[in-house]
Design an enzyme around this catalytic site. Structure first.
Site, mmCIF file in Angstrom:
data_model
loop_
_atom_site.group_PDB
_atom_site.id
_atom_site.type_symbol
_atom_site.label_atom_id
_atom_site.label_comp_id
_atom_site.label_asym_id
_atom_site.label_seq_id
_atom_site.Cartn_x
_atom_site.Cartn_y
_atom_site.Cartn_z
ATOM 1 N N SER A 9 82.670 88.319 97.883
ATOM 2 C CA SER A 9 82.227 86.960 98.194
ATOM 3 C C SER A 9 81.040 86.502 97.366
ATOM 4 C CB SER A 9 81.855 86.864 99.678
ATOM 5 O OG SER A 9 80.833 87.793 99.998
ATOM 6 N N GLU A 185 71.283 82.197 109.187
ATOM 7 C CA GLU A 185 70.314 82.817 108.275
ATOM 8 C C GLU A 185 71.051 83.927 107.539
ATOM 9 O OE1 GLU A 185 66.685 84.069 110.016
ATOM 10 O OE2 GLU A 185 66.223 82.102 110.892
ATOM 11 N N HIS A 189 74.817 85.794 101.100
ATOM 12 C CA HIS A 189 75.621 84.772 100.427
ATOM 13 C C HIS A 189 74.738 83.646 99.909
ATOM 14 C CE1 HIS A 189 78.489 86.816 103.156
ATOM 15 N NE2 HIS A 189 79.176 86.845 102.024
#
Length: 223
Positions: A9, A185, A189
């Site tokens: 990701s 939070e 990422h």
């Protein structure tokens, strides 16, 4: 020429409903489009194992032809699985990927995993264990170029500080984002702003290594 991306990701293009969350691979094309087309196969949650099992590696390698660059960055999710430890399953899987890229005439380039933003008592933590060191070692062992994003992102977070580095990631108070209505939070990422900064560095590193230059200059740069 193509640049094909294999990763998790932190490299992937995120779905629109998660905006402004983004991986750096989603912003590489604006930095390289005049010399290479970017094909981003990275997927959230991917490991060196699942990337193959889900057919993403097959899609990538099937599109690889002589001279294409294949950038490989994993580690964040591999470290959550015992059999994909840095010096066993993970290393073996990376070696296999490298061999298959080379068998197609492509150029494998390893990237160390971007660091997470975790501070303890004002000091940046090391969150990825031996994974970055293994990638650096494989680069030396296999004669590969390595883009050390772990070292670079660590330096960036430390330069910006614990508070300033928040802007690189997705942090929302309750009610600020429709998808994360309760707030978020996330120190793994990236916000688009962080992802773009990393993409610029990747492009700069590729050019410094001699890719993307006219053939005569490239040959001299890599001699």
């Amino acid at each position: 020429m193509k640049i094909l991306l294999a990763g998790d990701s932190t490299v992937a293009a995120c779905p629109s409903y998660e905006y402004p969350m983004s991986g750096w691979g989603a912003h590489l094309a604006p930095e390289t489009y005049w010399w290479a087309a970017v094909h981003n196969y990275a997927k959230g949650g991917a490991t060196t194992e699942s990337f193959r099992e889900e057919g993403l590696w097959y899609q990538l390698i099937n599109q690889t032809v002589k001279g294409d660059l294949v950038l490989i960055q994993f580690g964040h999710n591999d470290q959550k699985r015992e059999h994909l430890a840095a010096r066993t399953g993970y290393m073996d899987n990376i070696k296999r990927m490298v061999a298959e890229v080379r068998s197609k005439g492509g150029v494998p380039i390893l990237c160390t995993s971007v660091e997470r933003r975790h501070f303890s008592n004002g000091q940046l933590d090391i969150t990825l264990g031996e994974y970055p060191a293994v990638v650096r070692g494989l680069g030396a062992e296999l004669g590969l170029d390595v883009i050390d994003l772990n070292q670079w992102t660590r330096g960036l977070y430390q330069e910006l500080g614990e508070e300033g580095s928040k802007e690189l990631f997705v942090h929302f108070a309750p009610g600020e984002h429709a998808h994360w209505a309760g707030g978020l939070e996330d120190n793994t990422h990236f916000h688009v702003k962080g992802a773009q900064r990393i993409a610029v560095v990747v492009a700069e590193q590729l050019e410094a290594l001699g890719y993307g230059l006219p053939a005569t200059l490239s040959a001299g740069a890599r001699a």
